[in-house]
Design a protein around this motif. Structure first.
Motif, PDB file in Angstrom:
ATOM      1  N   LYS A 101       0.854  -1.149  -0.048  1.00 25.07           N
ATOM      2  CA  LYS A 101      -0.056   0.012   0.050  1.00 25.07           C
ATOM      3  C   LYS A 101       0.959   1.242   0.088  1.00 25.07           C
ATOM      4  CE  LYS A 101      -0.509  -0.309   4.991  1.00 25.07           C
ATOM      5  NZ  LYS A 101       0.475  -1.340   5.315  1.00 25.07           N
ATOM      6  N   ASN A 102       2.084   1.186   0.247  1.00 27.72           N
ATOM      7  CA  ASN A 102       2.919   2.491   0.295  1.00 27.72           C
ATOM      8  C   ASN A 102       3.949   2.466  -1.081  1.00 27.72           C
ATOM      9  OD1 ASN A 102       2.270   2.972   3.101  1.00 27.72           O
ATOM     10  ND2 ASN A 102       3.637   1.233   3.796  1.00 27.72           N
ATOM     11  N   PHE A 103       3.643   3.828  -1.590  1.00 30.75           N
ATOM     12  CA  PHE A 103       4.235   3.922  -2.989  1.00 30.75           C
ATOM     13  C   PHE A 103       5.164   5.070  -2.971  1.00 30.75           C
ATOM     14  CE2 PHE A 103       0.653   1.000  -3.546  1.00 30.75           C
ATOM     15  CZ  PHE A 103       0.957   0.277  -4.427  1.00 30.75           C
ATOM     16  N   CYS A 104       6.308   5.048  -3.537  1.00 35.49           N
ATOM     17  CA  CYS A 104       7.136   6.324  -4.063  1.00 35.49           C
ATOM     18  C   CYS A 104       7.058   6.432  -5.212  1.00 35.49           C
ATOM     19  CB  CYS A 104       8.329   6.271  -3.383  1.00 35.49           C
ATOM     20  SG  CYS A 104       8.555   6.211  -1.638  1.00 35.49           S
ATOM     21  N   VAL A 105       6.464   7.541  -5.984  1.00 37.21           N
ATOM     22  CA  VAL A 105       6.712   7.646  -7.410  1.00 37.21           C
ATOM     23  C   VAL A 105       7.600   8.816  -7.949  1.00 37.21           C
ATOM     24  CG1 VAL A 105       5.452   8.082  -9.353  1.00 37.21           C
ATOM     25  CG2 VAL A 105       4.201   7.024  -7.634  1.00 37.21           C
ATOM     26  N   SER A 106       8.675   8.354  -8.442  1.00 38.36           N
ATOM     27  CA  SER A 106       9.760   8.991  -8.953  1.00 38.36           C
ATOM     28  C   SER A 106       9.434   9.826 -10.211  1.00 38.36           C
ATOM     29  CB  SER A 106      11.175   8.293  -9.344  1.00 38.36           C
ATOM     30  OG  SER A 106      12.019   9.146  -9.903  1.00 38.36           O
ATOM     31  N   ILE A 107       9.300  11.004 -10.134  1.00 37.03           N
ATOM     32  CA  ILE A 107       8.707  11.863 -11.475  1.00 37.03           C
ATOM     33  C   ILE A 107       9.772  12.811 -12.023  1.00 37.03           C
ATOM     34  CG2 ILE A 107       6.381  11.544 -10.937  1.00 37.03           C
ATOM     35  CD1 ILE A 107       6.346  14.134  -9.424  1.00 37.03           C
ATOM     36  N   ASN A 108       9.795  13.212 -13.249  1.00 29.86           N
ATOM     37  CA  ASN A 108      10.365  14.417 -13.587  1.00 29.86           C
ATOM     38  C   ASN A 108       9.550  14.807 -14.899  1.00 29.86           C
ATOM     39  OD1 ASN A 108      12.239  16.116 -15.231  1.00 29.86           O
ATOM     40  ND2 ASN A 108      14.066  14.780 -14.305  1.00 29.86           N
ATOM     41  N   TYR A 109      10.011  14.114 -16.089  1.00 28.03           N
ATOM     42  CA  TYR A 109       9.289  14.792 -17.366  1.00 28.03           C
ATOM     43  C   TYR A 109       7.645  14.886 -17.085  1.00 28.03           C
ATOM     44  CZ  TYR A 109       7.729  14.688 -22.167  1.00 28.03           C
ATOM     45  OH  TYR A 109       7.176  14.963 -23.499  1.00 28.03           O
ATOM     46  N   LEU A 110       7.061  15.902 -17.370  1.00 29.13           N
ATOM     47  CA  LEU A 110       5.487  15.918 -17.038  1.00 29.13           C
ATOM     48  C   LEU A 110       5.189  15.366 -15.969  1.00 29.13           C
ATOM     49  CD1 LEU A 110       4.318  15.345 -20.897  1.00 29.13           C
ATOM     50  CD2 LEU A 110       4.880  17.269 -19.597  1.00 29.13           C
ATOM     51  N   GLY A 111       6.113  15.610 -14.875  1.00 31.63           N
ATOM     52  CA  GLY A 111       5.677  14.932 -13.556  1.00 31.63           C
ATOM     53  C   GLY A 111       4.331  15.521 -12.704  1.00 31.63           C
ATOM     54  N   LYS A 112       4.301  16.742 -13.073  1.00 31.66           N
ATOM     55  CA  LYS A 112       3.128  17.300 -12.466  1.00 31.66           C
ATOM     56  C   LYS A 112       1.821  16.842 -12.826  1.00 31.66           C
ATOM     57  CE  LYS A 112       1.957  20.429  -9.459  1.00 31.66           C
ATOM     58  NZ  LYS A 112       2.352  20.380  -8.132  1.00 31.66           N
ATOM     59  N   MET A 113       1.872  16.290 -14.062  1.00 26.29           N
ATOM     60  CA  MET A 113       0.451  15.547 -14.556  1.00 26.29           C
ATOM     61  C   MET A 113       0.356  14.500 -13.800  1.00 26.29           C
ATOM     62  SD  MET A 113       0.853  16.192 -18.682  1.00 26.29           S
ATOM     63  CE  MET A 113      -0.733  15.407 -18.943  1.00 26.29           C
ATOM     64  N   ILE A 114       1.513  13.587 -13.328  1.00 20.57           N
ATOM     65  CA  ILE A 114       1.508  12.418 -12.850  1.00 20.57           C
ATOM     66  C   ILE A 114       0.769  12.644 -11.304  1.00 20.57           C
ATOM     67  CG2 ILE A 114       2.510  10.330 -12.016  1.00 20.57           C
ATOM     68  CD1 ILE A 114       4.372  10.640 -14.255  1.00 20.57           C
ATOM     69  N   GLU A 115       1.490  13.648 -10.698  1.00 22.23           N
ATOM     70  CA  GLU A 115       1.144  14.027  -9.315  1.00 22.23           C
ATOM     71  C   GLU A 115      -0.223  14.555  -9.140  1.00 22.23           C
ATOM     72  OE1 GLU A 115       3.048  16.687  -5.790  1.00 22.23           O
ATOM     73  OE2 GLU A 115       3.864  16.997  -7.623  1.00 22.23           O
ATOM     74  N   ASN A 116      -0.842  15.161 -10.211  1.00 21.14           N
ATOM     75  CA  ASN A 116      -2.295  15.890 -10.206  1.00 21.14           C
ATOM     76  C   ASN A 116      -3.084  14.555 -10.327  1.00 21.14           C
ATOM     77  OD1 ASN A 116      -1.338  18.592  -9.655  1.00 21.14           O
ATOM     78  ND2 ASN A 116      -1.404  18.913 -11.782  1.00 21.14           N
ATOM     79  N   TYR A 117      -2.600  13.670 -11.048  1.00 15.81           N
ATOM     80  CA  TYR A 117      -3.649  12.421 -11.313  1.00 15.81           C
ATOM     81  C   TYR A 117      -3.634  11.511 -10.173  1.00 15.81           C
ATOM     82  CZ  TYR A 117      -5.741   8.755 -13.849  1.00 15.81           C
ATOM     83  OH  TYR A 117      -6.801   7.756 -14.396  1.00 15.81           O
ATOM     84  N   LEU A 118      -2.529  11.208  -9.623  1.00 16.72           N
ATOM     85  CA  LEU A 118      -2.499  10.198  -8.652  1.00 16.72           C
ATOM     86  C   LEU A 118      -2.860  10.871  -7.066  1.00 16.72           C
ATOM     87  CD1 LEU A 118       0.468   7.939  -9.399  1.00 16.72           C
ATOM     88  CD2 LEU A 118      -1.911   7.506  -9.693  1.00 16.72           C
ATOM     89  N   GLN A 119      -2.507  12.041  -7.211  1.00 20.28           N
ATOM     90  CA  GLN A 119      -2.304  12.803  -5.762  1.00 20.28           C
ATOM     91  C   GLN A 119      -1.807  11.981  -4.664  1.00 20.28           C
ATOM     92  OE1 GLN A 119      -6.640  14.265  -5.152  1.00 20.28           O
ATOM     93  NE2 GLN A 119      -6.604  14.874  -7.384  1.00 20.28           N
ATOM     94  N   ASN A 120      -2.461  11.667  -3.654  1.00 20.18           N
ATOM     95  CA  ASN A 120      -1.996  10.973  -2.479  1.00 20.18           C
ATOM     96  C   ASN A 120      -2.282   9.650  -2.589  1.00 20.18           C
ATOM     97  OD1 ASN A 120      -4.598  11.122  -1.553  1.00 20.18           O
ATOM     98  ND2 ASN A 120      -4.250  12.191   0.244  1.00 20.18           N
ATOM     99  N   GLY A 121      -2.961   9.234  -3.594  1.00 25.45           N
ATOM    100  CA  GLY A 121      -3.288   7.692  -3.616  1.00 25.45           C
ATOM    101  C   GLY A 121      -4.649   7.228  -2.906  1.00 25.45           C
ATOM    102  N   LYS A 122      -5.031   8.312  -2.492  1.00 20.29           N
ATOM    103  CA  LYS A 122      -6.421   7.710  -1.824  1.00 20.29           C
ATOM    104  C   LYS A 122      -7.494   7.090  -2.649  1.00 20.29           C
ATOM    105  CE  LYS A 122      -9.932   9.729   1.595  1.00 20.29           C
ATOM    106  NZ  LYS A 122     -10.607  10.698   2.354  1.00 20.29           N
ATOM    107  N   LYS A 123      -7.510   7.444  -3.757  1.00 21.35           N
ATOM    108  CA  LYS A 123      -8.694   7.025  -4.653  1.00 21.35           C
ATOM    109  C   LYS A 123      -8.275   5.466  -4.940  1.00 21.35           C
ATOM    110  CE  LYS A 123      -6.773   8.528  -9.108  1.00 21.35           C
ATOM    111  NZ  LYS A 123      -7.272   9.373 -10.359  1.00 21.35           N
ATOM    112  N   LEU A 124      -6.972   5.076  -4.953  1.00 26.11           N
ATOM    113  CA  LEU A 124      -6.488   3.790  -5.151  1.00 26.11           C
ATOM    114  C   LEU A 124      -6.282   2.963  -3.945  1.00 26.11           C
ATOM    115  CD1 LEU A 124      -3.924   4.566  -7.991  1.00 26.11           C
ATOM    116  CD2 LEU A 124      -6.346   3.380  -8.282  1.00 26.11           C
ATOM    117  N   ASP A 125      -6.425   3.412  -2.618  1.00 24.34           N
ATOM    118  CA  ASP A 125      -6.805   2.964  -1.358  1.00 24.34           C
ATOM    119  C   ASP A 125      -5.122   2.526  -1.244  1.00 24.34           C
ATOM    120  OD1 ASP A 125      -7.433   1.860   0.646  1.00 24.34           O
ATOM    121  OD2 ASP A 125      -7.646  -0.189   0.070  1.00 24.34           O
ATOM    122  N   SER A 126      -4.084   3.729  -1.479  1.00 24.11           N
ATOM    123  CA  SER A 126      -2.836   3.677  -1.128  1.00 24.11           C
ATOM    124  C   SER A 126      -2.571   4.933  -0.482  1.00 24.11           C
ATOM    125  CB  SER A 126      -2.362   3.351  -2.663  1.00 24.11           C
ATOM    126  OG  SER A 126      -2.558   2.099  -3.205  1.00 24.11           O
TER     127      SER A 126
END
Length: 350
Positions: free
Chosen positions: A170-195
């Protein structure tokens, strides 16, 4: 309590390793029971037996008799749930075949996960490398990072996270760079994926492994950690990978898959300019990096922060420091969404 589909996981000893893999992928049992032509019980095969066989040089066409565990722990009667769990926990096993009083005929099997009501949960973090440009997928990745590309209505990174969640991670670290803000905005804190999702934000491109140097101590509750590329779809059992890593006292484990390459030309072998042998379009077999790893957290102290590393560089660095690094053979289904042809094929696009 007995696994209801136990008859479907029985294979005769004249089958190949490929047949075993197909059976394992079809059932939830994660084991095959092997019998001879007279239906006498010979032993069991799990994915660990397959991995050991492949690492010894066996092929998918090899006969299964070469990988059968002929001395599994069995019982001669149906016991209650408490006793079954006690036997399996004491012997660190997940399956308990039931045989007749002659230890000859199979009467069923008890599977630990089938009788364990509590859901497994693991604190080991899963690091998803999602910072690459995905240039081989241009033009579709010019405005969308590769992990957010959709396959059958679901993004690649969601598929990775859901696979891990089904296994109790349930614990994830997502490494981002290229268009990383899009990934962060999409996944957010992971609550919607129970993570629970945290982010490693590269300020420059650090290769396929350099961002591991940026993981903070307080973000890791349990070592080792799982590392997976953000464009990999796989059915691997991550808990079994961790168990292998710990049992063998590895500091870093690379998941590898057996691959082959056929030379399109006839090979001519020479000795002092004399032709000694012809090989017509020979096939070479080798193990390839699958983009999945299990690494002890303390190994990351050997990395210089904000320094470019590809994952093989990290393994070489640890080897040079005389630390134990191992390979874990993969036989499960695996896809690298690395180019347009693969993405279109998996997505059902033309």
């Amino acid at each position: 309590m007995k696994y209801k589909n136990w008859k479907k996981i029985i294979l005769k000893s004249n089958n190949t390793i490929s047949n075993v893999i197909k059976n394992l992928n079809k059932s939830s049992a994660q084991i095959v029971l092997v019998v001879n032509k007279n239906k006498k019980f010979l032993g069991t095969i799990t994915d660990g037996d397959i991995r050991r066989g492949l690492s010894r040089g066996l092929s998918l066409k090899s006969n299964i008799i070469k990988i059968v565990n002929r001395s599994p722990i069995t019982v001669n009667y149906e016991i209650n749930k408490v006793k079954a769990k006690k036997i399996m926990n004491k012997n660190s096993i997940s399956h308990l075949p039931i045989l007749d009083k002659f230890n000859s005929k199979i009467k069923g099997i008890i599977i630990l996960k089938e009788i364990s009501s509590e859901e497994q949960s693991f604190d080991n973090p899963v690091v998803i490398m999602a910072g690459g440009k995905g240039q081989r997928l241009w033009p579709i990745t010019k405005k969308c990072p590769k992990p957010l590309l959709k396959i059958n209505g679901e993004t690649i990174i969601e598929k990775i996270i859901k696979t891990c969640r089904r296994q109790g991670f349930k614990n994830f670290c997502v490494s981002i760079n290229y268009l990383g803000k899009m990934i962060e905005n999409y996944l957010q804190n992971g609550k919607k994926l129970d993570s629970k999702i945290k982010y490693i934000k590269e300020k420059k491109f650090l290769g396929t492994g350099g961002s591991l140097s940026l993981i903070k101590n307080n973000s890791v509750k349990q070592s080792p950690l799982i590392v997976i590329n953000g464009d990999i779809l796989v059915n691997i059992n991550f808990k079994e990978l961790i168990d292998f890593h710990i049992k063998n006292k590895s500091k870093a484990t690379m998941v590898v898959r057996k691959s082959s390459f056929q030379n399109p030309y006839g090979e001519v072998k020479l000795q002092n300019m004399k032709i000694t042998k012809f090989n017509e379009k020979p096939i070479r077999y080798f193990f390839a990096n699958s983009g999945i790893y299990c690494i002890d957290f303390d190994c990351l102290r050997n990395l210089k922060k904000n320094t470019y590393y590809d994952m093989p560089d990290i393994f070489k660095l640890l080897q040079n420091k005389k630390l134990k690094v191992l390979a874990y053979p993969l036989y499960e289904e695996w896809e690298d969404i690395g180019d347009l042809a693969t993405y279109n094929r998996i997505s059902g696009l033309k």
